[in-house]
Structure formats: C-alpha cells, structure tokens
Design a protein around this motif. Structure first.
Motif, PDB file in Angstrom:
ATOM      1  N   PHE A 386       0.842  -1.186   0.000  1.00  0.00           N
ATOM      2  CA  PHE A 386       0.000   0.000   0.000  1.00  0.00           C
ATOM      3  C   PHE A 386       0.885   1.247   0.000  1.00  0.00           C
ATOM      4  N   PRO A 387       0.387   2.336  -0.578  1.00  0.00           N
ATOM      5  CA  PRO A 387       1.181   3.576  -0.651  1.00  0.00           C
ATOM      6  C   PRO A 387       1.027   4.440   0.595  1.00  0.00           C
ATOM      7  N   TYR A 388       0.970   3.814   1.780  1.00  0.00           N
ATOM      8  CA  TYR A 388       0.733   4.573   3.010  1.00  0.00           C
ATOM      9  C   TYR A 388       2.011   4.782   3.810  1.00  0.00           C
ATOM     10  N   PHE A 389       3.116   4.305   3.265  1.00  0.00           N
ATOM     11  CA  PHE A 389       4.372   4.384   3.999  1.00  0.00           C
ATOM     12  C   PHE A 389       5.414   5.063   3.108  1.00  0.00           C
ATOM     13  N   PHE A 390       6.035   6.128   3.621  1.00  0.00           N
ATOM     14  CA  PHE A 390       6.976   6.846   2.781  1.00  0.00           C
ATOM     15  C   PHE A 390       8.420   6.462   3.090  1.00  0.00           C
ATOM     16  N   ARG A 391       8.606   5.500   3.988  1.00  0.00           N
ATOM     17  CA  ARG A 391       9.954   5.060   4.294  1.00  0.00           C
ATOM     18  C   ARG A 391       9.895   3.670   4.910  1.00  0.00           C
ATOM     19  N   SER A 392      11.006   2.968   4.828  1.00  0.00           N
ATOM     20  CA  SER A 392      11.110   1.669   5.473  1.00  0.00           C
ATOM     21  C   SER A 392      11.503   1.861   6.927  1.00  0.00           C
ATOM     22  N   GLY A 482      -6.987   9.501   6.889  1.00  0.00           N
ATOM     23  CA  GLY A 482      -5.684   9.447   6.237  1.00  0.00           C
ATOM     24  C   GLY A 482      -5.735   9.895   4.792  1.00  0.00           C
ATOM     25  N   SER A 483      -6.732  10.670   4.412  1.00  0.00           N
ATOM     26  CA  SER A 483      -6.853  11.125   3.027  1.00  0.00           C
ATOM     27  C   SER A 483      -5.748  12.114   2.686  1.00  0.00           C
ATOM     28  N   GLY A 484      -5.557  12.319   1.387  1.00  0.00           N
ATOM     29  CA  GLY A 484      -4.469  13.170   0.929  1.00  0.00           C
ATOM     30  C   GLY A 484      -4.528  14.586   1.454  1.00  0.00           C
ATOM     31  N   SER A 485      -5.735  15.098   1.708  1.00  0.00           N
ATOM     32  CA  SER A 485      -5.864  16.474   2.202  1.00  0.00           C
ATOM     33  C   SER A 485      -5.312  16.642   3.615  1.00  0.00           C
ATOM     34  N   MET A 486      -5.084  15.516   4.305  1.00  0.00           N
ATOM     35  CA  MET A 486      -4.503  15.563   5.649  1.00  0.00           C
ATOM     36  C   MET A 486      -2.976  15.614   5.611  1.00  0.00           C
ATOM     37  N   SER A 487      -2.387  15.558   4.432  1.00  0.00           N
ATOM     38  CA  SER A 487      -0.934  15.471   4.307  1.00  0.00           C
ATOM     39  C   SER A 487      -0.232  16.639   4.992  1.00  0.00           C
ATOM     40  N   GLY A 488       0.965  16.332   5.476  1.00  0.00           N
ATOM     41  CA  GLY A 488       1.785  17.376   6.058  1.00  0.00           C
ATOM     42  C   GLY A 488       1.459  17.636   7.509  1.00  0.00           C
ATOM     43  N   THR A 489       1.324  18.916   7.833  1.00  0.00           N
ATOM     44  CA  THR A 489       1.191  19.331   9.232  1.00  0.00           C
ATOM     45  C   THR A 489      -0.036  18.747   9.907  1.00  0.00           C
ATOM     46  N   LYS A 490      -1.172  18.730   9.202  1.00  0.00           N
ATOM     47  CA  LYS A 490      -2.396  18.232   9.831  1.00  0.00           C
ATOM     48  C   LYS A 490      -2.259  16.771  10.252  1.00  0.00           C
ATOM     49  N   ASP A 516      -6.764   3.565  14.431  1.00  0.00           N
ATOM     50  CA  ASP A 516      -6.711   3.191  13.018  1.00  0.00           C
ATOM     51  C   ASP A 516      -6.587   4.427  12.153  1.00  0.00           C
ATOM     52  N   VAL A 517      -6.127   4.223  10.916  1.00  0.00           N
ATOM     53  CA  VAL A 517      -6.084   5.285   9.917  1.00  0.00           C
ATOM     54  C   VAL A 517      -6.922   4.842   8.730  1.00  0.00           C
ATOM     55  N   ARG A 518      -7.758   5.743   8.220  1.00  0.00           N
ATOM     56  CA  ARG A 518      -8.665   5.426   7.119  1.00  0.00           C
ATOM     57  C   ARG A 518      -8.037   5.866   5.796  1.00  0.00           C
ATOM     58  N   TYR A 519      -7.914   4.916   4.877  1.00  0.00           N
ATOM     59  CA  TYR A 519      -7.297   5.172   3.584  1.00  0.00           C
ATOM     60  C   TYR A 519      -8.218   4.678   2.466  1.00  0.00           C
ATOM     61  N   THR A 520      -7.754   4.810   1.230  1.00  0.00           N
ATOM     62  CA  THR A 520      -8.350   4.134   0.074  1.00  0.00           C
ATOM     63  C   THR A 520      -7.219   3.573  -0.778  1.00  0.00           C
ATOM     64  N   HIS A 521      -7.528   2.480  -1.495  1.00  0.00           N
ATOM     65  CA  HIS A 521      -6.520   1.862  -2.358  1.00  0.00           C
ATOM     66  C   HIS A 521      -7.224   1.014  -3.409  1.00  0.00           C
ATOM     67  N   GLU A 522      -6.927   1.271  -4.685  1.00  0.00           N
ATOM     68  CA  GLU A 522      -7.473   0.489  -5.791  1.00  0.00           C
ATOM     69  C   GLU A 522      -8.993   0.309  -5.670  1.00  0.00           C
ATOM     70  N   GLU A 523      -9.673   1.433  -5.537  1.00  0.00           N
ATOM     71  CA  GLU A 523     -11.140   1.471  -5.492  1.00  0.00           C
ATOM     72  C   GLU A 523     -11.710   0.706  -4.301  1.00  0.00           C
ATOM     73  N   ALA A 551      -2.764   9.489   2.294  1.00  0.00           N
ATOM     74  CA  ALA A 551      -2.933   9.238   0.856  1.00  0.00           C
ATOM     75  C   ALA A 551      -4.363   8.795   0.586  1.00  0.00           C
ATOM     76  N   GLY A 552      -4.894   9.146  -0.591  1.00  0.00           N
ATOM     77  CA  GLY A 552      -6.218   8.670  -0.985  1.00  0.00           C
ATOM     78  C   GLY A 552      -7.313   9.692  -0.756  1.00  0.00           C
ATOM     79  N   VAL A 553      -8.569   9.209  -0.782  1.00  0.00           N
ATOM     80  CA  VAL A 553      -9.731  10.080  -0.611  1.00  0.00           C
ATOM     81  C   VAL A 553     -10.371   9.807   0.750  1.00  0.00           C
ATOM     82  N   THR A 554     -11.656  10.166   0.909  1.00  0.00           N
ATOM     83  CA  THR A 554     -12.278  10.159   2.235  1.00  0.00           C
ATOM     84  C   THR A 554     -13.479   9.214   2.289  1.00  0.00           C
ATOM     85  N   PRO A 555     -13.287   7.936   2.632  1.00  0.00           N
ATOM     86  CA  PRO A 555     -14.404   6.987   2.702  1.00  0.00           C
ATOM     87  C   PRO A 555     -15.171   7.041   4.015  1.00  0.00           C
ATOM     88  N   GLU A 556     -14.697   7.835   4.978  1.00  0.00           N
ATOM     89  CA  GLU A 556     -15.366   8.143   6.248  1.00  0.00           C
ATOM     90  C   GLU A 556     -16.212   7.003   6.812  1.00  0.00           C
TER      91      GLU A 556
END
Length: 667
Positions: A386-392, A482-490, A516-523, A551-556
C-alpha cells in the motif's frame, strides 16, 4: 451453480472477491493485475481448512518457482484462485495436507531403492508404474480417512475428483478405443479411473480382478502406507505378468493367474462391511460404482471384451494431456500458477496480518468491499503493498518521500506526543485508583469501635459502612482520516494527539486504546489498525508510526461500518468511546457505480453514528482545519455528527486530548 464454499462465504464477496481470472484452469500463468487482498484471503481460508482437517498447523504457501508438490511439511496452492475454482483448490489442499498427517514419506523413499517385485525386475517404466499405483492406492486410503473423520468436507473432494477423474472427457476416453493395448499406460489409465462411471472392465484382461483386489469399498482395511505399498505390489504382479517379462526372458500368457492367491483373498475382503470410500464420485459414500455396459462372466471372472469408439486425433490428444495431468496429480506434482517474489511478499504480508474484506454500504451507495488490516507489521511496510508508507523501518526512502515530507517531522511529532501524553497521563491516573468512602453512624454494617461508648446514651447507630469507588474500564477507538488532504502538518498533528492519548491511557492502566487510519486503495476503502494496546507496547508506536503518511480520498463512514462489524460492539459494564479526526466532507467512488458523496454519504454517516450510539458508544468527532473552514464544510460535518461535532484548529491538537481527558474523568 452452488458451491460448497457458499456455506462459509454466504455467496457474498467478503474474503472472496472479484474473479482474478475468467478461466478456472489453474495450470495457466498468473495474469497481471492480481488482487493481493483476495489471494491473502484465499490463502488464510484454505489454511484454516487444512488445519481443521489435519489437526496440525500445516503451512499453506504459494509457489514462487518450480512445480508444486507435497514435501511432507507444507501445502502449496496455485495463485489462480477465484470463486469458480475455489472448491477444487480447497480439495487439493486438503488432499495434500492429509498426506502430511497420514502418509509415511520415508516409506515412499524406500520404494525408490527397490529393484525387484518377486520375479520382475523394475526397470524405469515398471518402477514408474509401481510408484503410480502406490500413489493411487495411498490417495484413496488417506482421503477415505478424511471422509470418515470430517464428512463435512466431502464436497471439496468431490470437486477435486470431478476435475481430475470423473469428468466427461475421462468418460470419453474410457469408452473409446484408446488405452486398450497390453501396455503399462493402458493399465494405469484404466486403473486410476476406476471411480468414473464409464469404467469398462472388458477393455483389458484381468481388469476386474484388479478392481476386486484393490477393493475400494473396503479401502480402510489398509492401516498404513506400507499396506498400500504391499497392495500395489500385488496389482503390479498381475499387470507385469500380462505385459512384462520374467527375469529369465520368458513371457507368461495373457490372463495368467499370477498373484491368484491375492485375488482370492480380495474377493473375500469384498464381502466385508464397507468402511467408506474416497472415490470422489457417486461411490464416495460406500456404494459400488456402476460398471456400465461391461458384463461379468457367470463364474465371476473376466468381463466380456469390448472395443470402444474411435476418436478424432484432436480428441485423442486432449485425453492424452488429461491423462498426463492425472499422473502428475498422483505423483504430487500438479502444476500450479506461480507468484513473483514481489507478489508473494505482498500476499504473505497481508495474510499474516489477517487482512480481510468486509462488505459495507447500502442501497443508495451500493455494496463496497472495505479492506480491514488488523495489524501494522514490519512485513506489511516492507512489502510496499500500500502507498501509506513513505519510508522503510531502516530509513530507506520510498519514491514519494520528498512530496509528503521528511521522516524526521513524523519522528518529532511522535516524540512530542509522548511528552504531552506523560503530562495528561498524570491526570488520568486517578481512573486506576480505588477510593474508600466511609459512612458512619449507620444502623447496619460493621461496628465502629469509636462509637461503642454512645450505646450507653441510647444511640444504636454505631455501625459504619465502606463503599469502594472506582472508574469503569474504558475502551477508546481513535480513527484518523488518512486522506491526501490531511498530508503534512495536519496529519503530523493528528498523530501527535493520538500518541499523547495512547501514552496517557497506558499510564492510567484501565483504558484500552485502538488507533486506526482510514485510507483508500485500488477502489477500496481501507482501515489500517496502527495500534492495539491489548497486543502492542508503546515501543510499537515509536518503531512503526514514523513510516506513515496520508494518501487517498475520504471513505469516512464506509470505514466506520467496517470498524463496527469488527470491533465497535460496545462492552457492558465498561465505558466505550469512539473518536474521529477528519478534515473534510466524505467522498469515494468506484467504476462499479458506487458513489459515496453528497447527501447519500452524509445520511450514511449519520446512520453509522446513530448505530454506534445505540451500541453504547460515546462519540467525539473533531473537524481538523488549518485555520480556514467554509460554512459548507461546517454544515456537512454538523449534519453527520450532530452534537458530537467539534471544530478545532489542528495546530492546537492538545485541546482535543484535554477535552477527551475531561470526558474520561466523568462518572
């Protein structure tokens, strides 16, 4: 068509989702675009079946190279699994698992060193025939054991045998002119297909004698692999006596009674009460198979000779290929589609973390398979599934590191969260304390020695009562957008607040926390549980959370529904809280006409909130902004969460922790 797996999966796409391939044949290479989540679900489900039937923790794995075979330690399944072929794949896995439990692999190894069976020298063709007959008899024996001990799994075996032995193509071959020569291949083809209703005992000399000798209805008279080997020897003596030569170069006449003593004993055995069969067809419950048009002679000997129909060259080739697959099956070397090392790493990571698909949604939105990952593991991070990790964990950057911030920023947020959590935890410690409230001058209770002297003055209320006061245990589920709009400081501030709550709850001692963190991946919506205080220590946060990104959108509320089905049922006698961090209106869609947005998404969220309240949960929902909040956003958030909605500045996340702290201290 109804499948045996429907009993377990209720014909809803939960662990079993969209078909990976349109072709049910498992012998073709895996196509691109594999559904790793579905494969992980299949692997876990089949593993559970194998463990139940075998009574042992037999590993189930996908092949990454070479043919698949039962090595006596693990079961290998092909990677082309879908709802159409699931039953037979389960049957094959159960079959291989049963070998591990009930077969003696050392005995199989000793057979390879044999050079003679009585008068017959075992050259390569005879040895291969001998091994094939052993495998055939041993297969029937160990499958019959499962039939008797676990009758509920018969259906999977039926699917397996219908694919390999009981199909119309096999019947076509049995009714044809093929495999009627006096050679080893002809006898092997006819013997291994005894369970097919088209079996023709008149196709070869003494075929009926061999059938009686094997005595399928009473196969459980064989108690070990050695017994199967001895019976296979008797079968080979008959066949070699017809198609082979003695060591002295002489050739016995066809139909000779080589091994006649064994045949006589087998006829006596046939009269015994049946103990079950594993023929995979109509005879699987112990009934004798239909012998078709073959005719037994009046003295019970050979059936009359039959010739069979002639087939086209193309059909002959198909039957030959099918027979080759039967021999591979008997030898435990069925070809199975492989996974690349990368795909295998991903599937193993998902399977080991117990990832599954939970169906959510309603009539207005549509049904949506939501991925639930119950544990954040090193294996999951390193798999890059999943694209939720930016480092190992070792600090190696993934390709999107520069876009979504430095790893050091997350580490700083986590460290700050622990510091603030220590401050809050001191206040929460009172939740773990018990207070004794003493009530004196009561008319019942324990005598208070200090008041005994008052009895002389007519005061009879000289008793004391002690009442213990303590807080209930609490369960806190914190869900972060965990949607993309939360990226960075938020996102970093939300993580800081979550760390603070985890630390404070750990100090209190009677608060269980799940994050937990809410994400989306491959629909698909995804719920990733990043902390569970019942399983994880606080060091888990320092080790793993530094890799997270948004990363992703908001499936709330689609995620809320999945969370409710897995965890949020409420516990009587305990305080239960659900806390939400999010920063925008819900939105999610798929190519399958699923539209989660606008009024339908708001209504669904409001419905989920109401259900959580009915389950005894206290809800706190915080809208995280970066200093600007539109009236539309505020109105949408208020419609979803009502009086439980709260609006704060994400730069002051500690206000959230403090407000939650005050709720924890309420009686």
């Amino acid at each position: 068509m109804s499948k045996y797996s429907d009993f377990w999966f209720d014909n809803r796409r939960t662990s079993l989702v969209d078909d990976l391939l349109s072709d049910v044949d498992d012998f073709k290479p895996v196509k691109k675009g594999k559904d790793h989540i579905a494969l992980a679900g299949h692997k876990r489900a089949i593993g559970n079946f194998v463990r139940i039937v075998s009574g042992q923790n037999v590993p189930v794995k996908f092949p990454s190279r070479g043919d698949s075979y039962t090595d006596g330690k693990s079961v290998t399944i092909g990677a082309n699994i879908n709802e159409k072929n699931f039953d037979y794949v389960v049957g094959l896995a159960l079959h291989e698992g049963s070998h591990i439990v009930h077969s003696d692999f050392n005995a199989f190894g000793e057979v390879r060193n044999m050079t003679h069976i009585r008068k017959f020298e075992l050259d390569h063709p005879k040895m291969e025939f001998f091994r094939g007959i052993i495998n055939y008899i041993e297969d029937r024996r160990i499958d019959s054991i499962v039939f008797k001990s676990s009758p509920g799994y018969k259906g999977y075996y039926h699917s397996l045998y219908n694919k390999y032995f009981n199909g119309k193509k096999v019947a076509k071959g049995l009714n044809s002119q093929m495999y009627r020569e006096l050679d080893l291949d002809s006898y092997m083809f006819r013997i291994v297909n005894f369970t097919n209703e088209a079996t023709d005992f008149g196709s070869l000399p003494r075929l009926l004698d061999i059938y009686k000798l094997i005595n399928m209805k009473n196969i459980l008279r064989l108690k070990s692999t050695d017994d199967s080997i001895q019976l296979a020897k008797s079968v080979c003596e008959i066949v070699f006596g017809i198609v082979g030569y003695y060591n002295d170069g002489s050739q016995p006449e066809n139909g000779n009674s080589q091994g006649q003593d064994d045949n006589e004993s087998s006829e006596n055995d046939e009269n015994k009460e049946s103990e079950g069969s594993s023929d995979g067809g109509g005879s699987s419950d112990g009934t004798e198979i239909d012998t078709g048009d073959s005719q037994m002679s009046s003295d019970g000997g050979e059936s009359k000779e039959s010739k069979g129909e002639e087939l086209s060259p193309q059909m002959q080739k198909q039957i030959q290929n099918m027979f080759d697959k039967q021999k591979e099956f008997l030898d435990g070397k069925t070809q199975k589609s492989q996974l690349t090392k990368k795909d295998k790493r991903i599937v193993d990571a998902l399977s080991n973390s117990n990832t599954e698909l939970v169906e959510v949604g309603d009539g207005r939105i549509g049904k949506v398979g939501t991925v639930v990952i119950p544990a954040l593991t090193k294996e999951l991070i390193e798999s890059k599934a999943f694209p939720y990790f930016f480092r190992s964990l070792d600090g190696d950057s993934y390709e999107y590191t520069s876009q979504y911030g430095r790893g050091s920023a997350m580490i700083e947020a986590i460290n700050e969260g622990f510091r603030l959590g220590s401050i809050l935890g001191k206040k929460l410690k009172v939740r773990g304390e018990e207070k004794d409230l003493i009530f004196t001058r009561q008319n019942t209770g324990k005598i208070n020695k200090r008041l005994i002297s008052e009895l002389g003055f007519g005061n009879t209320n000289v008793f004391s009562q002690i009442q213990k006061e303590k807080f209930n245990k609490a369960n806190l589920h914190l869900s972060i957008d965990g949607s993309g709009s939360m990226s960075g400081t938020k996102f970093q501030k939300a993580i800081k607040s979550a760390v603070a709550m985890c630390k404070a709850a750990d100090m209190a001692g009677n608060i269980h926390v799940t994050v937990d963190v809410r994400y989306t991946h491959e629909e698909k919506p995804v719920v990733l549980v990043i902390y569970n205080s019942k399983k994880d220590k606080l060091t888990h946060i320092k080790t793993f959370w530094k890799t997270l990104r948004a990363a992703g959108v908001t499936p709330e509320s689609l995620c809320f529904e999945a969370i409710m089905k897995k965890w949020l049922q409420g516990t009587n006698g305990e305080d239960n809280y659900f806390i939400n961090y999010s920063d925008g209106a819900p939105w999610f869609s798929t190519n399958d006409n699923v539209y989660y947005c606008g009024d339908r998404a708001i209504d669904h969220a409001r419905k989920m909130v109401k259900m959580m309240k009915n389950n005894g949960l206290k809800i706190m929902s915080y809208f995280i902004s970066d200093g600007y909040m539109s009236d539309s956003d505020k109105d949408t958030f208020g419609r979803m969460y009502g009086n439980d909605a709260s609006f704060i500045d994400c730069t002051n996340m500690m206000n959230v922790a403090k407000s939650m702290n005050s709720k924890f201290l309420q009686k």
